[in-house]
Design a protein around this motif. Structure first.
Motif, mmCIF file in Angstrom:
data_model
loop_
_atom_site.group_PDB
_atom_site.id
_atom_site.type_symbol
_atom_site.label_atom_id
_atom_site.label_comp_id
_atom_site.label_asym_id
_atom_site.label_seq_id
_atom_site.Cartn_x
_atom_site.Cartn_y
_atom_site.Cartn_z
ATOM 1 N N ASP A 20 0.913 -1.365 0.016
ATOM 2 C CA ASP A 20 -0.093 -0.037 -0.037
ATOM 3 C C ASP A 20 0.725 1.263 -0.008
ATOM 4 O O ASP A 20 2.215 1.183 -0.068
ATOM 5 N N GLY A 21 0.220 2.572 0.201
ATOM 6 C CA GLY A 21 0.936 3.574 -0.197
ATOM 7 C C GLY A 21 2.057 3.867 1.068
ATOM 8 O O GLY A 21 3.002 4.402 0.719
ATOM 9 N N ALA A 22 1.776 3.184 1.870
ATOM 10 C CA ALA A 22 2.633 3.383 3.293
ATOM 11 C C ALA A 22 3.596 2.253 3.691
ATOM 12 O O ALA A 22 4.496 2.098 4.435
ATOM 13 N N ASP A 23 3.596 1.371 2.550
ATOM 14 C CA ASP A 23 4.290 0.106 2.662
ATOM 15 C C ASP A 23 4.132 -0.632 3.847
ATOM 16 O O ASP A 23 5.115 -1.058 4.608
ATOM 17 N N ALA A 60 3.202 -13.305 2.515
ATOM 18 C CA ALA A 60 1.865 -13.332 1.532
ATOM 19 C C ALA A 60 2.242 -11.666 0.899
ATOM 20 O O ALA A 60 2.489 -10.928 1.552
ATOM 21 N N LEU A 61 1.944 -11.712 -0.181
ATOM 22 C CA LEU A 61 2.269 -10.394 -0.931
ATOM 23 C C LEU A 61 1.318 -10.382 -2.020
ATOM 24 O O LEU A 61 0.406 -11.340 -2.165
ATOM 25 N N PRO A 62 0.896 -9.104 -2.614
ATOM 26 C CA PRO A 62 -0.056 -9.227 -3.729
ATOM 27 C C PRO A 62 -0.009 -10.291 -4.804
ATOM 28 O O PRO A 62 1.308 -10.519 -5.142
ATOM 29 N N SER A 398 -7.964 0.591 -8.251
ATOM 30 C CA SER A 398 -8.749 0.803 -7.060
ATOM 31 C C SER A 398 -9.326 -0.484 -6.448
ATOM 32 O O SER A 398 -9.697 -0.344 -5.418
ATOM 33 N N TRP A 399 -8.919 -1.372 -7.098
ATOM 34 C CA TRP A 399 -9.473 -2.660 -6.652
ATOM 35 C C TRP A 399 -8.415 -3.853 -6.653
ATOM 36 O O TRP A 399 -8.724 -5.051 -5.898
ATOM 37 N N LYS A 400 -7.193 -3.811 -7.099
ATOM 38 C CA LYS A 400 -6.342 -5.012 -7.128
ATOM 39 C C LYS A 400 -4.951 -4.349 -7.123
ATOM 40 O O LYS A 400 -4.645 -3.052 -7.173
ATOM 41 N N GLY A 401 -4.024 -4.990 -6.825
ATOM 42 C CA GLY A 401 -2.629 -4.771 -7.124
ATOM 43 C C GLY A 401 -2.052 -4.415 -5.712
ATOM 44 O O GLY A 401 -0.535 -4.491 -5.331
ATOM 45 N N THR A 402 -2.781 -4.386 -4.567
ATOM 46 C CA THR A 402 -2.201 -4.183 -3.201
ATOM 47 C C THR A 402 -2.958 -5.123 -2.263
ATOM 48 O O THR A 402 -4.171 -5.230 -2.766
#
Length: 444
Positions: A20-23, A60-62, A398-402
Motif C-alpha cells: 500500500d502507499g505506506a508500505d 504473503a504479497l499481492p 482501485s480494486w487490485k494490486g495491493t
C-alpha cells in the motif's frame, strides 16, 4: 477498517507485504466474500467456519500480474518456449489450436501454470480478427470468444485482460482493417475477470531480426521499417498516427509493440498528439521499448505513458542485438533504471511462451540488467512492477494490486520474505500458495 462478519479465510503467523502507499507490513490478513476485510488484527474475525492458514513464517504479497503473457499460446506450447528450444512448436505447419476444445484446454492449462507460479492476473496482448487465419491458431477471434465463455462459466483461475488485434501478430496491419475492427462487436463479461481493455498495434519488428525501425543502420546497411501498411514511409507513419488517434478517441487503451528508437519516437509523438487533441483517455503504453531514446523516455514520463518490458528477453538476446547493430546499442538498450528514475509506470512481464512465465527469474534478470546493488528498496520496486504498476496498466488499481481492505483477495504466498533477499536468490524461493478472489487455487 475491518468487517464484523466472520472471515471465510484467514492467513496468519507470517509476514504480509501489502504494497500500500505506506508500505505497511503486517502479520495476518482476513478475507470474506472474495475481498480483503482486515489486515493486521484478525482474531476477532475467526469464526467456526473460517479456514485458517498458518503461514509458519512465510510471506504473503499481492498476487503477481504478468502484464504481457500469451496465455492460450503458452497453454498450447508448454513446457516448450520459443527461446527454450521450442521453435518447432510455434505453429509452422499445422495450427497448435484447431478447434474449440483445444482452445479451451489451452486456456485452462494456462490458468494451471499461472496458479503454480502465484500469477493471479495476466494480459493477453493481441487477440482478434487479424489472426483469424494465423498459423498457430492461438490469437484468433475464436480464442477471444473462448476466453469469454470460460470466464462466464467461472472457470478462469486468473483474471484476464485482453488487447484486441486487427493486424497480424508480429506482422503487417492496414488502416482499413483497423478502422473496421475498432467498431466491431466484442464479447463482454465481468470486467474483473475478463476485460477487453483496448488494442495492440505492431509498429515494427525486433532488432535481432533487423526489423526494428531505427535511426542507425544495421550491419547489412538497412534500418528496418514500420509494419503498418502504406504506399511509402511517410504514408506508413501517417497510418500509424491515425490508428493511435482513432483508438484514443474511442477511449481504448493502446499498447504499441515498438522496439526501434525511430518507431518508439513516432509512437510517443502520436500518443502525445492524440492526448493534446482529445484529452487524456487511456493508460497507453509501449511494449518492449528496446532501443528507446532517453529524451523520448522522458517525454513518455511527462505524458503518463507506461513501459511494459521483459528483462529476461533483454538478458537472453543482448548478444543478438549487438551482432545486428553494435555493442553500444546492446549496452544502452532497455534502460530500466532510467525509466524507474523518471517515474514511468514500468511493468515487468515475461512475454511467455517466448520465455518462461516464471516472474522470479525475470525480477532477478531485471536487477542484473540494471546493475543495481541489492536492497529491500530495489526488490520492492521490482515487485511493484509485477503488482502495483501492472494493476495501474489494467486501470484496476482501485480494486487490485495491493493488499488493502476492500480490494480483491488475490495473494501469492512465498516460502521466504523477498525483501530480505537479493534478487538473484529469488528464483530459488518456492511459491507456497496462490489465492484468487479469496479462493485457494494452488497450494504446494
Amino acid at each position: 477498517m475491518t468487517s464484523a462478519q466472520p472471515a471465510d479465510l484467514v492467513l496468519t503467523g507470517g509476514t504480509v507485504l501489502t504494497f500500500d502507499g505506506a508500505d505497511t507490513v503486517a502479520s495476518a490478513v482476513a478475507v470474506t466474500d472474495g475481498l480483503i476485510t482486515a489486515v493486521g488484527e484478525v482474531d476477532h474475525l475467526i469464526g467456526p467456519k473460517t479456514h485458517v492458514v498458518d503461514l509458519y513464517g512465510r510471506t504473503a504479497l499481492p498476487g503477481i500480474n504478468d502484464s504481457h503473457l500469451h496465455g492460450a499460446w503458452l497453454g498450447a506450447m508448454w513446457p516448450k518456449t520459443l527461446l527454450g528450444g521450442g521453435l518447432e512448436a510455434a505453429g509452422d505447419g499445422e495450427p497448435l489450436l484447431k478447434n474449440a476444445a483445444e482452445r479451451r484446454a489451452a486456456i485452462i492449462k494456462a490458468g494451471d501454470i499461472a496458479a503454480e507460479l502465484g500469477i493471479t492476473s495476466y494480459t493477453e496482448p493481441g487477440l482478434g480478427p487479424g489472426e483469424d487465419e494465423g498459423s498457430t491458431g492461438c490469437f484468433s477471434t475464436d480464442v477471444l470468444r473462448e476466453y469469454a465463455a470460460v470466464a462466464a462459466e467461472g472457470k478462469l483461475r486468473a483474471r484476464v485482460t485482453v488487447l484486441r488485434l486487427f493486424g497480424q501478430l508480429d506482422g503487417p496491419s492496414t488502416l482499413a482493417d483497423f478502422e473496421r475492427g475498432l467498431v466491431s462487436p466484442q464479447p463482454d463479461g465481468d470486467p474483473r475477470w475478463f476485460n477487453i481493455a483496448g488494442v495492440k498495434i505492431f509498429a515494427d519488428g525486433i532488432p535481432p531480426m533487423r526489423s526494428a525501425w531505427t535511426h542507425r543502420c544495421y550491419a547489412d546497411g538497412s534500418s528496418g521499417h514500420l509494419l503498418v501498411d502504406g504506399a511509402d514511409l511517410a504514408d506508413r507513419e501517417a497510418n500509424l498516427r491515425r490508428m493511435v488517434d482513432l483508438a484514443h478517441q474511442a477511449g481504448a487503451q493502446i499498447g504499441v509493440h515498438a522496439t526501434g528508437d525511430r518507431s518508439i519516437e513516432v509512437t510517443v509523438s502520436a500518443m502525445a498528439d492524440a492526448i493534446a487533441a482529445h484529452g487524456p483517455k487511456g493508460r497507453h503504453y509501449l511494449i518492449h521499448g528496446d532501443l528507446v531514446d532517453r529524451a523520448v523516455l522522458a517525454r513518455a514520463a511527462e505524458l503518463g505513458i507506461g513501459l511494459n518490458t521483459q528483462p529476461g528477453i533483454a538478458v537472453m538476446t543482448a548478444p543478438w542485438l549487438a551482432a545486428a547493430l553494435d555493442e553500444d546499442a546492446a549496452r544502452t538498450a532497455w534502460p530500466l533504471r532510467e525509466a524507474f528514475d523518471l517515474g514511468i509506470p514500468v511493468c515487468l512481464s515475461s512475454d511467455a511462451p517466448v520465455i518462461e512465465p516464471d516472474w522470479r527469474q525475470w525480477i532477478a534478470a531485471a536487477a542484473q540488467w540494471m546493475g543495481a546493488e541489492p536492497s529491500p528498496a530495489l526488490m520492492r520496486q521490482l515487485l511493484g512492477a509485477y503488482t502495483v504498476n501492472a494493476a495501474r496498466q489494467d486501470g484496476a488499481e482501485s480494486w487490485k494490486g495491493t493488499l488493502e481492505v476492500g480490494k480483491v483477495a488475490d495473494l501469492t504466498v512465498l516460502e521466504a520474505n523477498p525483501l530480505e533477499l537479493a534478487p538473484a536468490d529469488l528464483p530459488n524461493v518456492g511459491v507456497a500458495m496462490t489465492v484468487v478472489d479469496g479462493r485457494i487455487v494452488f497450494e504446494r
